[in-house]
Design a protein around this motif. Sequence first.
Motif, PDB file in Angstrom:
ATOM      1  N   UNK A   1      24.651  19.804  18.805  1.00  0.00           N
ATOM      2  CA  UNK A   1      24.816  20.881  19.792  1.00  0.00           C
ATOM      3  C   UNK A   1      23.545  21.119  20.584  1.00  0.00           C
TER       4      UNK A   1
ATOM      5  N   UNK B   1      21.896  23.920  22.745  1.00  0.00           N
ATOM      6  CA  UNK B   1      22.013  25.357  23.010  1.00  0.00           C
ATOM      7  C   UNK B   1      21.436  25.715  24.367  1.00  0.00           C
TER       8      UNK B   1
ATOM      9  N   UNK C   1      16.909  26.153  21.493  1.00  0.00           N
ATOM     10  CA  UNK C   1      16.883  26.478  20.056  1.00  0.00           C
ATOM     11  C   UNK C   1      16.071  25.469  19.240  1.00  0.00           C
ATOM     12  N   UNK C   2      14.950  25.047  19.795  1.00  0.00           N
ATOM     13  CA  UNK C   2      14.066  24.163  19.012  1.00  0.00           C
ATOM     14  C   UNK C   2      13.324  25.012  17.986  1.00  0.00           C
ATOM     15  N   UNK C   3      12.992  24.403  16.842  1.00  0.00           N
ATOM     16  CA  UNK C   3      12.305  25.159  15.801  1.00  0.00           C
ATOM     17  C   UNK C   3      10.832  25.314  16.177  1.00  0.00           C
ATOM     18  N   UNK C   4      10.412  26.581  16.310  1.00  0.00           N
ATOM     19  CA  UNK C   4       9.044  26.880  16.758  1.00  0.00           C
ATOM     20  C   UNK C   4       7.974  26.318  15.824  1.00  0.00           C
TER      21      UNK C   4
ATOM     22  N   UNK D   1      14.027  16.442  11.762  1.00  0.00           N
ATOM     23  CA  UNK D   1      14.570  17.449  10.830  1.00  0.00           C
ATOM     24  C   UNK D   1      16.002  17.150  10.337  1.00  0.00           C
ATOM     25  N   UNK D   2      16.982  16.940  11.241  1.00  0.00           N
ATOM     26  CA  UNK D   2      18.340  16.663  10.723  1.00  0.00           C
ATOM     27  C   UNK D   2      18.411  15.378   9.902  1.00  0.00           C
TER      28      UNK D   2
ATOM     29  N   UNK E   1      15.981  14.264   7.959  1.00  0.00           N
ATOM     30  CA  UNK E   1      15.439  14.605   6.637  1.00  0.00           C
ATOM     31  C   UNK E   1      16.471  15.337   5.791  1.00  0.00           C
ATOM     32  N   UNK E   2      17.259  16.172   6.449  1.00  0.00           N
ATOM     33  CA  UNK E   2      18.240  16.965   5.710  1.00  0.00           C
ATOM     34  C   UNK E   2      19.424  16.129   5.243  1.00  0.00           C
TER      35      UNK E   2
ATOM     36  N   UNK F   1      17.529  15.678  19.428  1.00  0.00           N
ATOM     37  CA  UNK F   1      17.824  16.187  18.081  1.00  0.00           C
ATOM     38  C   UNK F   1      19.325  16.165  17.817  1.00  0.00           C
TER      39      UNK F   1
ATOM     40  N   UNK G   1      26.043  24.125  25.448  1.00  0.00           N
ATOM     41  CA  UNK G   1      26.278  25.470  25.971  1.00  0.00           C
ATOM     42  C   UNK G   1      25.355  25.703  27.161  1.00  0.00           C
TER      43      UNK G   1
END
Lengths: 252, 246
Positions: free
Chosen positions: A82, A84, A88-91, A101-102, A104-105, A151, A163
């Motif tokens: 998605x 946004x 909505x990037x992680x600060x 990040x995704x 790694x998760x 991402x 969006x």
Amino acid sequence: MIEVKDIYKSFDGNQVLKNVSVIFETGKTNMIIGASGSGKTVLMKSIIGLYRVDTGRIEYDNRNLPDMRMSEIRILRREVGMLFQGSALFDSLNVLENVIYPLEMFSSNSKEEMIERAYFCLKRVNLEEKSFHLAPSEISGGMQKRVAIARAIALQPKYLFCDEPNSGLDPITSLIIDQLIHEITYEFDITTIINSHDMNSVMEIGENIIFIEKGEKVWQGNKDDIFHVENKDLNDFVFASELYKKVKTTNQ
Amino acid sequence: MNIVSDTGKYFLLMKRVFVLPDRSYMFFRQFPKELEKLGLQSLPIVIIISVFIGAIMTIQTKLNTENPLLPTYSTGLVTRDTLLLEFSSTIMCLILAGKVGSNIASEIGTMRITEQIDALEIMGVNSANYLILPKIVAFVVMMPFLVIFSMAVGLIGGYCVGVFTDVITTADYLIGIQYAFIPFYVFYSIIKSLAFAFIISSVAAFYGYYAYGGALDVGKASTNAVVNGSILILFFNLLITNLMLN
């Protein structure tokens, strides 16, 4: 393919979506358009599962979202990317870490493979390597959108939601982002759903357009049909600007 | 009705928080950062407040117990017991509710309003577990150390009064702080602080997680976290004290 069938959604008795049915096709840029407050964001968030619909079906390749438990929804969401409105990037993470990040998760790749994949995604969205180690606050809005796209595609999603991808961007950057989403949709054969009220975007990449008004689907078609529709609400929306009024007159 | 529904929402959130992390190494990568941010970065304020309160408490106790019938060491004894029983656990936690509580609520609240939490959810991450669990665990782990540190520094503050003023002699003070020492008071204080650390971090996380709107609403969430966290600390202080000391 995502198939939405007869969905209704209300908030505190206020009916926001009424009997919406629509098919979002794979490999196409599907666009939901409508005026502010028409219900397009609620429709998108309902399709993703951020809102639970009152009734109706939302089928992701025949898997009905409202029937799923939270754990099943989480697994489905690993197939979803998605973009946004505000990126909505992680600060707390830099550009490269945001894309990793995704992976790694949810991937079982080695660290080197994850970095390689992240580099591929960032280069695919035409970001220069010198920006990979910058914080999100240190890059421009257009670059943030590209990082967010990178991402979103890192885990090779089957479904991509955007969006208002052009909000806050200049016309040239908007065009670049639109083209990028369009290319990625074709290249990776993704079901892409874009929520927008930017007519330039609609005319540029709208292959399957759904017009929402007061929570109801009023019209569905493509960018070529949109000039020839005799629907007052749609015409008011599409031809709000002088430019498109002139385009319509020229076409006639 | 709000209290009932908020309490329900709080416990449902905690149910999502206390599950095994999706990737344990992500938890252990986050955990030391939170130890540093919530624990170590609180040390300066703990030191400053404890040393001054320890000193002030010694002066006030001495002035209020000027009585030839009371032993000269009573000032040190009262200072020690006040620090051990109430100041270093309860009052220090009320102060940390302001510092750490607002930090957690504003951080998570900002992530909420900038859609970063939605982004985590869309990825399929249990955002509550990923964001909140390391903070709660880190703060609960660090709190006993902060409390013990506060006790020690507070006593040093009192000692400084003996060194730099003529309010009390250092000999009387040192006898007082060693006289009739009850180790259970330290244990009691640590148990209280563990409960308070959980309250501060989880209540702040709750208000941050359910923040909505804009920057003003994050400010409101932060204020609510501090106010309600402080009220809960006082309530549980009464409850635990009644259970453990009565």
